[in-house]
Design a protein around this motif. Structure first.
Motif, PDB file in Angstrom:
ATOM      1  N   LEU A 146     -14.890 -39.496  10.158  1.00 14.06           N
ATOM      2  CA  LEU A 146     -14.952 -39.398  11.619  1.00 14.06           C
ATOM      3  C   LEU A 146     -14.233 -38.883  12.149  1.00 14.06           C
ATOM      4  O   LEU A 146     -14.393 -37.729  13.038  1.00 14.06           O
ATOM      5  CB  LEU A 146     -14.462 -40.848  12.300  1.00 14.06           C
ATOM      6  N   ILE A 147     -12.967 -38.117  11.522  1.00 17.06           N
ATOM      7  CA  ILE A 147     -12.332 -36.732  10.915  1.00 17.06           C
ATOM      8  C   ILE A 147     -12.890 -35.493  11.568  1.00 17.06           C
ATOM      9  O   ILE A 147     -13.343 -35.162  11.556  1.00 17.06           O
ATOM     10  CB  ILE A 147     -11.327 -36.834  10.063  1.00 17.06           C
ATOM     11  N   GLY A 148     -14.470 -36.368  10.413  1.00 19.22           N
ATOM     12  CA  GLY A 148     -15.499 -34.886   9.784  1.00 19.22           C
ATOM     13  C   GLY A 148     -15.992 -34.690  11.300  1.00 19.22           C
ATOM     14  O   GLY A 148     -16.329 -33.484  11.277  1.00 19.22           O
ATOM     15  N   GLY A 149     -16.114 -35.455  11.659  1.00 19.81           N
ATOM     16  CA  GLY A 149     -16.930 -35.061  13.123  1.00 19.81           C
ATOM     17  C   GLY A 149     -16.525 -34.016  13.821  1.00 19.81           C
ATOM     18  O   GLY A 149     -16.998 -33.212  14.324  1.00 19.81           O
ATOM     19  N   PHE A 150     -15.063 -34.114  14.298  1.00 19.32           N
ATOM     20  CA  PHE A 150     -13.887 -33.753  14.755  1.00 19.32           C
ATOM     21  C   PHE A 150     -14.646 -32.281  14.697  1.00 19.32           C
ATOM     22  O   PHE A 150     -14.070 -30.964  15.250  1.00 19.32           O
ATOM     23  CB  PHE A 150     -13.441 -34.182  15.621  1.00 19.32           C
ATOM     24  N   MET A 151     -14.119 -32.235  13.207  1.00 21.33           N
ATOM     25  CA  MET A 151     -13.521 -30.593  12.650  1.00 21.33           C
ATOM     26  C   MET A 151     -15.244 -30.121  12.473  1.00 21.33           C
ATOM     27  O   MET A 151     -15.691 -28.749  12.613  1.00 21.33           O
ATOM     28  CB  MET A 151     -13.846 -31.025  10.798  1.00 21.33           C
ATOM     29  N   VAL A 152     -16.487 -31.035  12.326  1.00 21.77           N
ATOM     30  CA  VAL A 152     -17.699 -29.808  12.786  1.00 21.77           C
ATOM     31  C   VAL A 152     -18.402 -29.627  13.559  1.00 21.77           C
ATOM     32  O   VAL A 152     -18.837 -28.250  14.426  1.00 21.77           O
ATOM     33  CB  VAL A 152     -19.388 -31.038  12.008  1.00 21.77           C
ATOM     34  N   ASP A 153     -17.278 -30.401  15.199  1.00 22.79           N
ATOM     35  CA  ASP A 153     -17.587 -30.106  16.494  1.00 22.79           C
ATOM     36  C   ASP A 153     -16.559 -29.059  16.428  1.00 22.79           C
ATOM     37  O   ASP A 153     -17.459 -28.246  17.341  1.00 22.79           O
ATOM     38  CB  ASP A 153     -16.487 -31.004  17.032  1.00 22.79           C
ATOM     39  N   LEU A 154     -16.009 -28.613  15.879  1.00 24.24           N
ATOM     40  CA  LEU A 154     -14.552 -27.686  16.360  1.00 24.24           C
ATOM     41  C   LEU A 154     -14.930 -26.172  15.934  1.00 24.24           C
ATOM     42  O   LEU A 154     -14.927 -25.318  16.751  1.00 24.24           O
ATOM     43  CB  LEU A 154     -13.246 -27.907  15.436  1.00 24.24           C
ATOM     44  N   ALA A 155     -15.821 -26.207  14.123  1.00 20.87           N
ATOM     45  CA  ALA A 155     -16.789 -25.453  14.064  1.00 20.87           C
ATOM     46  C   ALA A 155     -17.603 -25.140  14.607  1.00 20.87           C
ATOM     47  O   ALA A 155     -18.045 -23.333  14.861  1.00 20.87           O
ATOM     48  CB  ALA A 155     -17.347 -25.608  12.630  1.00 20.87           C
ATOM     49  N   TYR A 156     -18.182 -25.520  15.427  1.00 18.17           N
ATOM     50  CA  TYR A 156     -19.798 -25.613  15.989  1.00 18.17           C
ATOM     51  C   TYR A 156     -19.173 -24.828  17.790  1.00 18.17           C
ATOM     52  O   TYR A 156     -19.779 -24.343  17.972  1.00 18.17           O
ATOM     53  CB  TYR A 156     -20.090 -26.413  16.722  1.00 18.17           C
ATOM     54  N   GLN A 157     -17.476 -25.584  17.905  1.00 20.07           N
ATOM     55  CA  GLN A 157     -17.820 -23.991  19.192  1.00 20.07           C
ATOM     56  C   GLN A 157     -17.580 -22.976  18.996  1.00 20.07           C
ATOM     57  O   GLN A 157     -17.390 -22.397  19.721  1.00 20.07           O
ATOM     58  CB  GLN A 157     -16.383 -25.325  19.815  1.00 20.07           C
ATOM     59  N   HIS A 158     -17.350 -22.501  17.462  1.00 17.03           N
ATOM     60  CA  HIS A 158     -16.408 -21.340  17.706  1.00 17.03           C
ATOM     61  C   HIS A 158     -17.553 -20.500  16.737  1.00 17.03           C
ATOM     62  O   HIS A 158     -18.084 -19.343  17.058  1.00 17.03           O
ATOM     63  CB  HIS A 158     -15.835 -21.133  16.632  1.00 17.03           C
ATOM     64  N   LEU A 159     -18.511 -20.738  16.871  1.00 13.67           N
ATOM     65  CA  LEU A 159     -20.365 -20.318  15.475  1.00 13.67           C
ATOM     66  C   LEU A 159     -21.368 -20.059  16.780  1.00 13.67           C
ATOM     67  O   LEU A 159     -20.669 -20.544  18.123  1.00 13.67           O
ATOM     68  CB  LEU A 159     -20.911 -21.269  14.568  1.00 13.67           C
ATOM     69  N   PRO A 160     -21.775 -18.638  16.475  1.00 12.21           N
ATOM     70  CA  PRO A 160     -22.309 -18.263  17.458  1.00 12.21           C
ATOM     71  C   PRO A 160     -24.105 -18.917  17.827  1.00 12.21           C
ATOM     72  O   PRO A 160     -24.135 -20.097  16.791  1.00 12.21           O
ATOM     73  CB  PRO A 160     -23.550 -16.845  16.411  1.00 12.21           C
ATOM     74  N   GLU A 161     -24.586 -19.601  18.619  1.00 15.15           N
ATOM     75  CA  GLU A 161     -25.800 -20.223  18.737  1.00 15.15           C
ATOM     76  C   GLU A 161     -27.232 -19.383  17.991  1.00 15.15           C
ATOM     77  O   GLU A 161     -27.985 -20.245  17.712  1.00 15.15           O
ATOM     78  CB  GLU A 161     -25.848 -20.221  20.640  1.00 15.15           C
ATOM     79  N   GLU A 162     -27.150 -18.364  17.917  1.00 14.77           N
ATOM     80  CA  GLU A 162     -27.997 -17.633  17.040  1.00 14.77           C
ATOM     81  C   GLU A 162     -27.468 -17.802  15.529  1.00 14.77           C
ATOM     82  O   GLU A 162     -26.823 -17.974  15.214  1.00 14.77           O
ATOM     83  CB  GLU A 162     -28.087 -16.111  17.444  1.00 14.77           C
ATOM     84  N   GLY A 163     -28.880 -17.976  14.278  1.00 14.70           N
ATOM     85  CA  GLY A 163     -28.739 -17.386  13.512  1.00 14.70           C
ATOM     86  C   GLY A 163     -28.878 -18.947  12.620  1.00 14.70           C
ATOM     87  O   GLY A 163     -28.686 -19.704  13.388  1.00 14.70           O
ATOM     88  N   LEU A 164     -28.950 -19.169  11.263  1.00 13.46           N
ATOM     89  CA  LEU A 164     -29.354 -19.627   9.978  1.00 13.46           C
ATOM     90  C   LEU A 164     -27.782 -20.714   9.744  1.00 13.46           C
ATOM     91  O   LEU A 164     -27.824 -19.213   8.827  1.00 13.46           O
ATOM     92  CB  LEU A 164     -30.465 -19.500   9.626  1.00 13.46           C
ATOM     93  N   LEU A 165     -27.459 -21.691   9.474  1.00 11.51           N
ATOM     94  CA  LEU A 165     -26.205 -21.272   8.756  1.00 11.51           C
ATOM     95  C   LEU A 165     -26.359 -22.582   8.431  1.00 11.51           C
ATOM     96  O   LEU A 165     -27.294 -23.163   7.987  1.00 11.51           O
ATOM     97  CB  LEU A 165     -25.261 -22.269  10.021  1.00 11.51           C
ATOM     98  N   ASP A 166     -25.846 -22.146   6.771  1.00 14.10           N
ATOM     99  CA  ASP A 166     -25.243 -22.582   5.578  1.00 14.10           C
ATOM    100  C   ASP A 166     -23.664 -23.519   5.692  1.00 14.10           C
ATOM    101  O   ASP A 166     -22.906 -22.934   6.388  1.00 14.10           O
ATOM    102  CB  ASP A 166     -25.579 -21.759   4.460  1.00 14.10           C
ATOM    103  N   ALA A 167     -23.902 -24.461   4.552  1.00 13.53           N
ATOM    104  CA  ALA A 167     -22.228 -24.834   5.095  1.00 13.53           C
ATOM    105  C   ALA A 167     -22.143 -25.564   3.404  1.00 13.53           C
ATOM    106  O   ALA A 167     -22.487 -25.279   2.488  1.00 13.53           O
ATOM    107  CB  ALA A 167     -22.740 -26.567   5.730  1.00 13.53           C
ATOM    108  N   ILE A 168     -20.657 -25.156   3.315  1.00 15.52           N
ATOM    109  CA  ILE A 168     -19.890 -25.429   1.939  1.00 15.52           C
ATOM    110  C   ILE A 168     -18.808 -26.701   2.259  1.00 15.52           C
ATOM    111  O   ILE A 168     -18.680 -26.778   3.732  1.00 15.52           O
ATOM    112  CB  ILE A 168     -19.471 -24.545   1.834  1.00 15.52           C
ATOM    113  N   CYS A 169     -18.808 -27.844   1.613  1.00 17.80           N
ATOM    114  CA  CYS A 169     -18.079 -28.666   1.239  1.00 17.80           C
ATOM    115  C   CYS A 169     -16.708 -28.803   0.335  1.00 17.80           C
ATOM    116  O   CYS A 169     -17.562 -28.052  -0.589  1.00 17.80           O
ATOM    117  CB  CYS A 169     -18.742 -30.117   1.841  1.00 17.80           C
ATOM    118  N   GLU A 170     -15.499 -28.950   0.734  1.00 16.89           N
ATOM    119  CA  GLU A 170     -15.070 -28.391  -0.817  1.00 16.89           C
ATOM    120  C   GLU A 170     -14.027 -29.795  -0.896  1.00 16.89           C
ATOM    121  O   GLU A 170     -13.553 -29.896  -2.005  1.00 16.89           O
ATOM    122  CB  GLU A 170     -13.942 -28.124  -0.227  1.00 16.89           C
TER     123      GLU A 170
END
Ligand code: ZN
Length: 223
Positions: free
Chosen positions: A27-51
């Motif tokens: 659940l908290i992870g969902g907000f973390m993804v949301d926050l990242a996407y608020q800053h990421l550009p809409e164009e481009g292909l994204l990859d993810a790293i999870c620690e």
């Protein structure tokens, strides 16, 4: 507060069906993804790293096109509750983590995150309420640039037959497959005639140690 395109309650339901349990970490992870996407550009292909391998990868897989299976999500299990998304063409992106200094205002989240209380003493309802209310406010976001050596596809090269098990494997791993080299948590045994009448002769069974314990572990919620 929304989690990407979902109302919080909708997201909780999605987490239940995917993760098996409305785990606080997803659940908290969902907000973390949301926050990242608020800053990421809409164009481009994204990859993810999870620690971390716990909970957080499922938030990424639920909310983005990045999955373990398609290779756009890589888990580097260094035990930190953090994720990064980056443009795979240049490595530019954002990292989001849970900021311990911001948890003082949310004692039940702090109890859960630092495992300060035994699970049975945690107030799950209060924890859910604090997660919903705190949203992205307990997260820290920073810019990252992914190392060039980490970008690009990992090529495994040719495929060969392992001389020992006769299964296909990448010969870059060595003269025999890593399974035959001992890197598997089970052993395979032949089923004797008469012991398993529903199976045909010569079929093998996979003995995964204490199967019951394994199933229990799978069923038990994490996070
Ligand atoms: Zn082998």
């Amino acid at each position: 507060m929304n989690v990407r395109s979902y109302a919080f309650e909708e997201y909780v339901e999605r987490v239940r069906s995917f993760h098996g349990f409305a785990a606080p970490g997803v659940l908290i992870g969902g907000f973390m993804v949301d926050l990242a996407y608020q800053h990421l550009p809409e164009e481009g292909l994204l990859d993810a790293i999870c620690e971390t391998a716990k909970c957080l990868p499922d938030a990424i897989q639920l909310l983005t096109p990045c999955t373990i299976g398609n290779g756009w999500l890589r888990v580097i299990d260094i035990g930190r509750f953090a994720l990064s998304f980056y443009d795979k063409s240049n490595g530019e992106g954002f990292r989001v983590s849970l900021d311990p200094s911001l948890l003082e205002a949310w004692p039940e989240i702090k109890n859960w995150f630092f495992k300060l209380k035994p699970k049975k003493e945690q107030d799950y309802g209060l924890l859910m309420e604090q997660i919903r209310k705190s949203g992205t406010s307990i997260c820290r976001i920073e810019r990252v640039r992914i190392a060039p050596s980490f970008l690009g596809k990992k090529q495994r090269g040719k495929i060969a037959l392992c001389p020992k098990c006769k299964e296909a494997y990448p010969p870059s791993d060595g003269p025999i497959c890593l399974g035959c080299a001992g890197e598997i948590p089970y052993h395979v045994s032949e089923i004797a005639d008469g012991l398993a009448p529903e199976r045909s002769k010569g079929q093998t069974s996979i003995d995964i140690g204490d199967q019951h314990a394994l199933l229990e572990r799978e069923r038990r919620p994490t996070g």
